[in-house]
Design a protein around this motif. Structure first.
Motif, PDB file in Angstrom:
ATOM      1  N   UNK A 123       2.818   9.297   1.487  1.00  0.00           N
ATOM      2  CA  UNK A 123       2.866   9.168  -0.206  1.00  0.00           C
ATOM      3  C   UNK A 123       1.803   7.572  -0.082  1.00  0.00           C
ATOM      4  N   UNK A 124       1.712   6.670  -1.700  1.00  0.00           N
ATOM      5  CA  UNK A 124       1.064   6.157  -1.776  1.00  0.00           C
ATOM      6  C   UNK A 124       1.599   4.712  -1.361  1.00  0.00           C
ATOM      7  N   UNK A 125       0.909   3.813  -1.712  1.00  0.00           N
ATOM      8  CA  UNK A 125       1.008   2.317  -1.375  1.00  0.00           C
ATOM      9  C   UNK A 125       1.877   2.137  -2.996  1.00  0.00           C
ATOM     10  N   UNK A 138      -3.288   2.561   6.498  1.00  0.00           N
ATOM     11  CA  UNK A 138      -2.225   2.152   7.616  1.00  0.00           C
ATOM     12  C   UNK A 138      -1.461   3.159   8.640  1.00  0.00           C
ATOM     13  N   UNK A 139      -0.667   3.228   6.806  1.00  0.00           N
ATOM     14  CA  UNK A 139       0.467   3.650   7.227  1.00  0.00           C
ATOM     15  C   UNK A 139       0.119   5.734   7.838  1.00  0.00           C
ATOM     16  N   UNK A 140      -0.741   6.053   7.360  1.00  0.00           N
ATOM     17  CA  UNK A 140      -1.535   7.246   7.978  1.00  0.00           C
ATOM     18  C   UNK A 140      -1.634   6.942   9.416  1.00  0.00           C
ATOM     19  N   UNK A 141      -2.450   6.331   9.850  1.00  0.00           N
ATOM     20  CA  UNK A 141      -2.660   5.343  10.650  1.00  0.00           C
ATOM     21  C   UNK A 141      -2.099   5.335  12.069  1.00  0.00           C
ATOM     22  N   UNK A 142      -0.211   4.867  11.407  1.00  0.00           N
ATOM     23  CA  UNK A 142       1.117   4.705  12.182  1.00  0.00           C
ATOM     24  C   UNK A 142       1.845   6.614  12.440  1.00  0.00           C
ATOM     25  N   UNK A 162       3.846  -1.662   4.509  1.00  0.00           N
ATOM     26  CA  UNK A 162       2.195  -1.964   4.632  1.00  0.00           C
ATOM     27  C   UNK A 162       1.300  -2.570   3.794  1.00  0.00           C
ATOM     28  N   UNK A 163       0.189  -3.188   4.668  1.00  0.00           N
ATOM     29  CA  UNK A 163      -0.717  -2.972   3.394  1.00  0.00           C
ATOM     30  C   UNK A 163      -1.399  -2.135   2.668  1.00  0.00           C
ATOM     31  N   UNK A 165      10.527  -6.889  -0.661  1.00  0.00           N
ATOM     32  CA  UNK A 165       9.524  -8.194  -0.547  1.00  0.00           C
ATOM     33  C   UNK A 165       8.007  -8.079  -0.800  1.00  0.00           C
ATOM     34  N   UNK A 166       7.544  -6.629  -0.249  1.00  0.00           N
ATOM     35  CA  UNK A 166       6.051  -6.372   0.307  1.00  0.00           C
ATOM     36  C   UNK A 166       5.941  -5.305  -0.098  1.00  0.00           C
TER      37      UNK A 166
END
Length: 532
Positions: free
Chosen positions: A393-395, A370-374, A365-366, A309-310
């Motif tokens: 990986x890429x979004x 943001x994933x890198x910061x996590x 994630x958006x 869903x996202x």
């Protein structure tokens, strides 16, 4: 087979009520489905998760609580939990009536982390449902519900609050009426763990020795304000945990028999629960592998994992270092479990599984930033005690794109593990050139196509004559032809360095004034030489 049961608000109130939470505003619909747990953050837009319980950590006062109720209602939440005492009059009661949302008060002193863990454990087992087997009844109840129901039934039979604990003193389930116990029992339930000083006192008192040696109940007094009766939960020769009851004195014969029966039932639940966790772990690993590999079944697997869903990014984690393989595998398992726990606190729909020595996680994630910061925050928490690296990986805007996100994460992970980059986390875009060098090295090795060029000749000359002409060339190229800086880097006099430059140009047959020759030399220097 009947449809698997889902967690409802009424069962959560029954299991956690009177000790941890109470309804303070709004009408509680016992049949309202509960799907997850969200922790409110005023600076971050939470994921929409209809049916979630929203934890209002740090929200105090009538206006902020009312605003949280409105925000939670917009997310389709089932209930809001805020710290008691709650100012229910005025804006809070009006917001609860307007939205139809149930407002729960969390008892003072209770840990938000433990409440979140309790709720998530109940929901996780509900989603798993019964552990299938040919002999299981179609209408069997969820495992966690059974264990809490068993605690409540035992408390009714023995007329005292009950906890079911594992061998380490962790509370797996508890009955209502815990307020009738003493301070030690209330602290145990709030923390979901027997306090360390009580464990030491029980050990010194010989209570555990007696508990694990005897088949029947053990009466324990002098440790807390009120006595306890405990019985070990056994499956064959294995001790799975224990049941503890706050009592006024030793049990009668009838109540002793009731506790015996309760321990037998608890053993079945604990065994099935442990089996269920293993089954769920394997199932989620298979589903995640299907999603990451793509194909016709990937969309359905993504739906089952709640990832459809996202947008999301794939994280790939591996443990590096020189440790023996068994130690590295054990460290990988520990850090994989830590990553799963860390990500579950960020988003309730993360999926984590270990596949082929790499731990993969899909994080809704958006953005990949943001994933890198996590990922960076997680490795910062882990510290240097575990040499782990994470590729991001890429979004992926939809499940079909997760396969490519995984490929990016794998390529970044390989660079991080090769030592080409000092970083511990990276996206492919951060290490793209190094990734191309890795792939070019693979291509050369696969086709046995190592070119015969200046760098190859220099390396052969250095090996035969014990010289360092290759290092000289690399230092000169790395400093853009600055002889002073290059000679300092290799710790020789500038005149000596100039002599070596002339010597290596003659040996390698390279024109250092030709930009194409310099580029080719730099490229070959960055390719890993083949293993001898």
């Amino acid at each position: 087979m009947t449809e698997q049961p889902r967690a409802v608000l009424g069962r959560i109130l029954n299991d956690l009520g009177s000790t941890l939470i109470e309804v303070v505003a709004g009408e509680a619909d016992p049949s309202r489905a509960v799907t997850g747990v969200l922790i409110q953050d005023p600076l971050d837009e939470p994921a929409r998760l209809p049916g979630a319980v929203v934890l209002g950590v740090g929200v105090y006062g009538s206006e902020p609580v009312a605003a949280l109720i409105e925000r939670a209602a917009g997310l389709g939440a089932a209930a809001v939990v805020v710290r008691s005492p709650v100012p229910v009059q005025g804006p809070v009661s009006e917001a609860a009536a307007r939205t139809g949302l149930t407002v729960l008060g969390l008892t003072p002193g209770a840990s938000w982390a433990q409440v979140a863990a309790l709720l998530r454990s109940l929901l996780a087992v509900d989603e798993l449902g019964t552990v299938g087997g040919p002999d299981d009844a179609d209408g069997a109840e969820p495992l966690a519900g059974d264990l809490f129901a068993l605690a409540n039934a035992t408390a009714g039979l023995l007329d005292g609050p009950v906890t079911v604990e594992d061998r380490g003193g962790r509370v797996l389930a508890f009955s209502s009426r815990q307020d009738e116990g003493d301070d030690a029992r209330i602290a145990t339930v709030l923390d979901r763990q027997v306090p360390a000083e009580k464990l030491r006192a029980l050990e010194a008192n010989g209570a555990f020795h007696a508990l694990y040696r005897n088949e029947g109940p053990v009466f324990v007094e002098g440790i807390s304000a009120r006595p306890r009766v405990a019985i070990a939960v056994r499956a064959g020769g294995e001790i799975l945990g224990s049941i503890w009851v706050v009592v006024d004195g030793p049990l009668s014969e009838d109540r002793t028999q009731s506790l015996h029966e309760a321990a037998k039932v608890a053993a079945l639940h604990l065994l099935r629960h442990r089996t269920g966790e293993d089954v769920e772990r394997r199932l989620r690993a298979d589903l995640l592998a299907t999603v990451l590999e793509g194909g016709t079944h990937a969309p359905q697997a993504a739906v089952r994992l709640g990832l459809a869903v996202q947008p999301a990014c794939v994280l790939a984690l591996a443990v590096t270092g020189e440790e023996p393989a068994p130690d590295r595998v054990a460290a990988g398992q520990r850090v994989a479990e830590a990553l799963a726990l860390h990500l579950s606190a960020i988003h309730p729909r993360t999926a984590v599984a270990s596949l082929g020595g790499v731990t993969y996680a899909v994080l809704p994630t958006s953005s990949d930033e943001q994933a890198l910061r996590v990922a960076e925050a997680f490795l910062c928490r882990v510290g240097a005690r575990v040499p782990a690296v994470i590729g991001v990986g890429r979004l992926a805007a939809r499940p079909a794109e997760l396969r490519r996100s995984r490929a990016d994460a794998d390529r970044a992970l390989r660079v991080l593990g090769s030592g080409r980059s000092p970083r511990r986390t990276a996206r492919l875009s951060d290490v793209y050139a190094a990734s191309l060098l890795e792939e070019l090295t693979d291509l050369m090795a696969a086709e046995d196509d190592l070119p015969d060029g200046p760098v190859v000749r220099l390396r052969a000359y250095d090996a035969a004559h014990h010289t360092a002409l290759t290092d000289t060339l690399e230092a000169w190229l790395s400093t853009f032809g600055d002889v002073i800086a290059a000679s300092a880097a290799v710790h020789v006099h500038p005149n000596t360095f100039r002599y070596r430059l002339k010597r290596l140009a003659a040996v390698a047959g390279i024109d250092l004034g030709d930009p194409e020759a310099r580029f080719e030399a730099m490229l070959q220097l960055r390719l890993r030489p083949p293993n001898p």
